[in-house]
Design a protein around this motif. Structure first.
Motif, PDB file in Angstrom:
ATOM      1  N   LEU A   5       6.199   3.545  -4.376  1.00  0.00           N
ATOM      2  CA  LEU A   5       5.348   3.573  -3.448  1.00  0.00           C
ATOM      3  C   LEU A   5       5.690   5.278  -2.966  1.00  0.00           C
ATOM      4  CD1 LEU A   5       4.297   2.650  -0.409  1.00  0.00           C
ATOM      5  CD2 LEU A   5       6.471   2.367   0.331  1.00  0.00           C
ATOM      6  N   GLY A   6       6.527   5.859  -3.145  1.00  0.00           N
ATOM      7  CA  GLY A   6       6.325   7.445  -3.078  1.00  0.00           C
ATOM      8  C   GLY A   6       5.288   8.080  -3.866  1.00  0.00           C
ATOM      9  N   GLY A   7       5.273   7.568  -5.071  1.00  0.00           N
ATOM     10  CA  GLY A   7       4.232   8.075  -6.012  1.00  0.00           C
ATOM     11  C   GLY A   7       2.898   7.835  -5.268  1.00  0.00           C
ATOM     12  N   VAL A   8       2.596   6.717  -4.981  1.00  0.00           N
ATOM     13  CA  VAL A   8       1.345   6.358  -4.002  1.00  0.00           C
ATOM     14  C   VAL A   8       1.098   7.360  -3.002  1.00  0.00           C
ATOM     15  CG1 VAL A   8       0.136   4.563  -2.897  1.00  0.00           C
ATOM     16  CG2 VAL A   8       1.303   3.738  -5.004  1.00  0.00           C
TER      17      VAL A   8
ATOM     18  N   PRO B 186      -0.457  -5.276  -5.666  1.00  0.00           N
ATOM     19  CA  PRO B 186      -1.812  -5.433  -5.351  1.00  0.00           C
ATOM     20  C   PRO B 186      -2.064  -4.791  -3.718  1.00  0.00           C
ATOM     21  CG  PRO B 186      -1.464  -7.383  -6.309  1.00  0.00           C
ATOM     22  CD  PRO B 186      -0.042  -6.532  -6.116  1.00  0.00           C
ATOM     23  N   ALA B 187      -1.284  -5.540  -2.727  1.00  0.00           N
ATOM     24  CA  ALA B 187      -1.369  -5.085  -1.430  1.00  0.00           C
ATOM     25  C   ALA B 187      -1.358  -3.896  -1.226  1.00  0.00           C
ATOM     26  CB  ALA B 187      -0.684  -5.888  -0.677  1.00  0.00           C
ATOM     27  N   ILE B 188      -0.203  -2.985  -1.964  1.00  0.00           N
ATOM     28  CA  ILE B 188       0.075  -1.595  -1.638  1.00  0.00           C
ATOM     29  C   ILE B 188      -1.149  -0.723  -2.158  1.00  0.00           C
ATOM     30  CG2 ILE B 188       1.554   0.271  -2.587  1.00  0.00           C
ATOM     31  CD1 ILE B 188       3.865  -1.746  -2.352  1.00  0.00           C
ATOM     32  N   ALA B 189      -1.724  -1.052  -3.494  1.00  0.00           N
ATOM     33  CA  ALA B 189      -2.495  -0.474  -4.051  1.00  0.00           C
ATOM     34  C   ALA B 189      -4.066  -0.715  -3.744  1.00  0.00           C
ATOM     35  CB  ALA B 189      -2.388  -0.584  -5.539  1.00  0.00           C
ATOM     36  N   ALA B 190      -4.212  -1.469  -3.011  1.00  0.00           N
ATOM     37  CA  ALA B 190      -5.711  -1.964  -2.414  1.00  0.00           C
ATOM     38  C   ALA B 190      -6.716  -1.016  -2.095  1.00  0.00           C
ATOM     39  CB  ALA B 190      -5.560  -3.076  -1.369  1.00  0.00           C
TER      40      ALA B 190
ATOM     41  N   GLU C 209      -2.163   9.736  -3.277  1.00  0.00           N
ATOM     42  CA  GLU C 209      -3.330   9.645  -2.216  1.00  0.00           C
ATOM     43  C   GLU C 209      -3.355  10.802  -1.265  1.00  0.00           C
ATOM     44  OE1 GLU C 209      -3.654   5.707  -0.706  1.00  0.00           O
ATOM     45  OE2 GLU C 209      -3.809   4.676  -2.516  1.00  0.00           O
ATOM     46  N   ARG C 210      -2.399  11.787  -1.361  1.00  0.00           N
ATOM     47  CA  ARG C 210      -2.208  12.807  -0.453  1.00  0.00           C
ATOM     48  C   ARG C 210      -1.930  12.428   0.938  1.00  0.00           C
ATOM     49  NH1 ARG C 210      -7.064  16.648  -2.962  1.00  0.00           N
ATOM     50  NH2 ARG C 210      -6.243  16.599  -4.857  1.00  0.00           N
TER      51      ARG C 210
END
Length: 198
Positions: free
Chosen positions: A131-134, A71-75, A138-139
């Motif tokens: 995390l790499g995918g995020v 949740p913190a990474i994807a906030a 998100e560019r």
């Protein structure tokens, strides 16, 4: 078959958690069995052997940590620096609050059993890939290969630094978070403005 009863296994893992947290990473299998109100052979019947118990504990706790980090990474709406600080803070809080359990899994179980070490490594690696995918989605990092390199680098850096910090808790937690976030921000800034090579 009692060995496959998920509720019983959960209760046994709860008992193992309690005794590891109370007695430390050097706790014996006999002490874990006693805390669960059973004998050591009965404990092993539920998990196959000592290594089966290690793997069940590793799976339970590494997945819990990852679940709380997501949740913190994807906030949504939060800047990357704020999200990185939040995720790192969550991780440091979890490992310091569960110090004996962390050391049991990452030092004792991982050292005694290559299968457990490999299992935990694959779970941590999955977080690096995520995390790499995020970063790509998100560019933040347009190149997917570089995003994977950075995702794994960030996760490994935080894990290793957290391990060091557990032995140096005289160092202020905020200072650790800030230092890690500075490195992440610098890497992402360089990605956003690539240098030319002459």
């Amino acid at each position: 078959m009692s060995g496959r009863d998920p509720d019983r296994r959960r209760a046994l893992l709860d008992a193992a958690d309690r005794v590891i947290l109370a007695e430390g990473p050097g706790v014996s299998m006999a002490a874990i069995a006693t805390a669960a109100g059973i004998t050591k052979p009965v404990l092993y019947r539920h998990f196959g052997d000592k290594h089966g118990l290690y793997q069940a504990l590793a799976d339970r706790h590494v997945r819990t940590v990852i679940g709380q980090l997501r949740p913190a990474i994807a906030a949504a709406g939060a800047g990357l620096r704020a999200r990185a600080a939040a995720a790192i803070g969550v991780y440091l809080d979890l490992i310091s609050a569960n110090l004996n359990l962390y050391r049991f899994l990452f030092h004792r179980a991982g050292a005694e059993d290559s299968r457990v070490r490999s299992h935990m490594t694959s779970l941590v690696r999955s977080l690096g890939e995520e995390l790499g995918g995020v970063l790509v989605a998100e560019r933040v990092v347009p190149d997917p290969v570089r995003a994977q390199v950075l995702g794994h680098a960030f996760v490994g850096m935080v894990q290793t630094t957290g391990d060091w910090w557990l032995d140096h808790q005289e160092v202020d937690r905020a200072q650790v978070v800030e230092g890690l976030v500075d490195v992440i921000a610098a890497a992402l800034t360089r990605t956003a403005t690539p240098t030319t090579h002459g």
